[in-house]
Design a protein around this motif. Sequence first.
Motif, mmCIF file in Angstrom:
data_model
loop_
_atom_site.group_PDB
_atom_site.id
_atom_site.type_symbol
_atom_site.label_atom_id
_atom_site.label_comp_id
_atom_site.label_asym_id
_atom_site.label_seq_id
_atom_site.Cartn_x
_atom_site.Cartn_y
_atom_site.Cartn_z
ATOM 1 N N LEU A 68 38.946 55.454 85.178
ATOM 2 C CA LEU A 68 37.662 56.128 84.973
ATOM 3 C C LEU A 68 36.876 55.467 83.848
ATOM 4 C CD1 LEU A 68 38.518 59.925 85.378
ATOM 5 C CD2 LEU A 68 36.899 58.591 86.744
ATOM 6 N N THR A 69 37.571 55.113 82.780
ATOM 7 C CA THR A 69 36.910 54.443 81.656
ATOM 8 C C THR A 69 36.340 53.094 82.090
ATOM 9 O OG1 THR A 69 38.404 55.501 80.073
ATOM 10 C CG2 THR A 69 37.221 53.545 79.317
ATOM 11 N N GLY A 70 37.104 52.396 82.912
ATOM 12 C CA GLY A 70 36.674 51.067 83.330
ATOM 13 C C GLY A 70 35.589 51.067 84.390
ATOM 14 N N THR A 71 35.397 52.203 85.073
ATOM 15 C CA THR A 71 34.416 52.248 86.159
ATOM 16 C C THR A 71 33.011 51.960 85.662
ATOM 17 O OG1 THR A 71 35.750 53.795 87.452
ATOM 18 C CG2 THR A 71 33.396 53.706 87.929
ATOM 19 N N GLU A 72 32.590 52.663 84.606
ATOM 20 C CA GLU A 72 31.245 52.453 84.067
ATOM 21 C C GLU A 72 31.086 51.037 83.517
ATOM 22 O OE1 GLU A 72 30.676 55.641 81.245
ATOM 23 O OE2 GLU A 72 31.659 57.027 82.622
ATOM 24 N N ALA A 73 32.117 50.571 82.811
ATOM 25 C CA ALA A 73 32.070 49.212 82.262
ATOM 26 C C ALA A 73 31.978 48.174 83.379
ATOM 27 C CB ALA A 73 33.298 48.951 81.398
ATOM 28 N N GLY A 193 33.102 63.531 89.760
ATOM 29 C CA GLY A 193 33.498 62.871 88.524
ATOM 30 C C GLY A 193 34.990 62.760 88.324
ATOM 31 N N LEU A 194 35.745 63.824 88.643
ATOM 32 C CA LEU A 194 37.193 63.817 88.485
ATOM 33 C C LEU A 194 37.921 63.860 89.823
ATOM 34 C CD1 LEU A 194 37.608 66.259 85.444
ATOM 35 C CD2 LEU A 194 37.483 63.762 85.432
ATOM 36 N N ALA A 195 37.180 63.708 90.909
ATOM 37 C CA ALA A 195 37.800 63.695 92.237
ATOM 38 C C ALA A 195 38.507 62.365 92.468
ATOM 39 C CB ALA A 195 36.746 63.934 93.313
ATOM 40 N N ALA A 196 39.495 62.389 93.338
ATOM 41 C CA ALA A 196 40.265 61.173 93.606
ATOM 42 C C ALA A 196 40.595 61.077 95.088
ATOM 43 C CB ALA A 196 41.552 61.156 92.784
ATOM 44 N N LEU A 197 40.720 59.845 95.552
ATOM 45 C CA LEU A 197 41.198 59.574 96.898
ATOM 46 C C LEU A 197 42.611 59.034 96.747
ATOM 47 C CD1 LEU A 197 40.359 59.607 99.885
ATOM 48 C CD2 LEU A 197 39.635 57.234 99.629
ATOM 49 N N GLY A 198 43.583 59.918 96.928
ATOM 50 C CA GLY A 198 44.946 59.561 96.580
ATOM 51 C C GLY A 198 45.057 59.492 95.065
ATOM 52 N N LEU A 202 37.530 58.684 92.625
ATOM 53 C CA LEU A 202 36.442 58.371 93.548
ATOM 54 C C LEU A 202 35.384 57.452 92.927
ATOM 55 C CD1 LEU A 202 35.377 58.867 96.382
ATOM 56 C CD2 LEU A 202 34.273 60.951 95.557
ATOM 57 N N PRO A 203 34.969 57.680 91.663
ATOM 58 C CA PRO A 203 33.997 56.741 91.064
ATOM 59 C C PRO A 203 34.502 55.306 91.015
ATOM 60 C CG PRO A 203 34.104 58.760 89.776
ATOM 61 C CD PRO A 203 35.236 58.825 90.766
ATOM 62 N N THR A 204 35.813 55.132 90.798
ATOM 63 C CA THR A 204 36.380 53.783 90.756
ATOM 64 C C THR A 204 36.295 53.117 92.122
ATOM 65 O OG1 THR A 204 37.915 54.448 89.006
ATOM 66 C CG2 THR A 204 38.437 52.427 90.203
ATOM 67 N N ILE A 205 36.530 53.885 93.173
ATOM 68 C CA ILE A 205 36.430 53.341 94.529
ATOM 69 C C ILE A 205 35.004 52.859 94.802
ATOM 70 C CG2 ILE A 205 36.547 53.930 96.986
ATOM 71 C CD1 ILE A 205 38.833 55.827 96.291
#
Length: 355
Positions: A68-73, A193-198, A202-205
Motif C-alpha cells: 500500500l505504501t509503495g502504490t502511491e510512490a 482503500g483497504l480492499a484486497a484481491l486475495g 486492490l490499489p496495488t493491482i
Amino acid sequence: MSTQTSDWKTTPVGTIDTRATKPKPWWVKVLSARATQILILDVVLFIFFTVLTGGLFASLPSIQSLLLTGTEALLLALGLTMLLGAGVFDLSLGANLVLSSVVGATVMKAIVQPTLTGEPTGSLGGGITAGAIAAIATGAIFGLVNGLLIAYARMNALIATLGTLGIGMGLAYIISGGADLGGLPVEIQSGFGLAALGPIPLPTIIALLVAAVLYFIVRYTRFGMRTLAIGSSRPSAERVGIKVKQHLLRLAITAGALAGVAGLISIAHFAGTSINGHANDALNAVTAAVIGGTLLEGGRISILGTVWGTALAVILQGGLVMIGVSSYFQLMAVGIVLIIAVGLDGISYRRRQRS
C-alpha cells in the motif's frame, strides 16, 4: 590469400569476424539488465530485514502495508519515468498528489455529509464517484499547467515545476484550512482503500496494471518511440516531424493524472487527507526511476526498473522503520542510494560516449 592480423588470431580478409557479433546467451542479457539487478537487490534486502526482525518483516500484514505504501510512490514514479524519457524533470508530483487528494476529499464531503448518528446524507455512490473524478481531473489539470509552461512557454522544467510545487501546496493548505480533512465515507476505505484481491491490495493491482500498460506503450507503440526520440535529441525529433510540444503536453497531463490517481488512493487509504504525509514522495519517485535505469538525460526508459526501484525504496524505508532506525536516517539512506545510482549512471553514460 592475404590476411589481417589481430592480437591473438588471424582472420582472412573479406570474412566477418563473428567474435564481436555473436549474440549473448539470453540468461546473460537478463542478469545484466538493470531491472534484474535491482530485483535481486530487493530480494536480498527483504531477506536481510526479515532475519533482523525475526520474520516479522515477511508477515502478511507487513507485506500488505509495504504494498500500500509503495502504490502511491509507484504511480508518481511511473509518471516521472515517462517524463524523464523525454528529458523532462518534474519536482511537483508530490504537491500534485496532495492538492488532488484535498480537492477530491472536499468534493466528497460536500456531497456526502455525515450526520450525528454516523449515517451519511446525500448520494453515497455519487459523492464517492464525484470525488474520484475531481481528484484525477485536478491531477490532470495540474499536469496541463506544467506542460504548457515547459512545452509552450519554453521554461526550464526544474524552475517551472518548482514554482507549481509551491502553488500546489499553497492551494492545498488554503482549501483545507491548513488541516487534514477527515470524516469521509468509510465505504471508500473498506471498498477500495483497504480492499484486497486475495493477498494483494486492490490499489496495488491498479498501479501494476498502469505499469503494464506503460510498458506496452514504451515497447510497442509510436508514442513510446517518439518519447524516446525526444529525450535522445529534441532538435532531431523536430526535424523528422515529431510534434514535440504536443507530445510533451500529453506526457505532462499523463503524469499529472497518475498523481491524481495516487491522491485518490491516499484518501481511500486513510479515509481522509494526509497533507504532511507526502513530504518524501518526490524523492522516492526520483529514486525509483533513476535506480531502475531511466536516464535523467532522457532517451532511455525502464518501466520494470521503475517498479523494482520503487520496491527498493519502500523495502529500505519500511525495514529501517521496523528495526527502529530514526526517520532522519531513513531519509539519508534513500538519498545515499539516489546519489550512488546517479553516479553509476554518469559513469555508464561516459563509457558509452567514449565507445
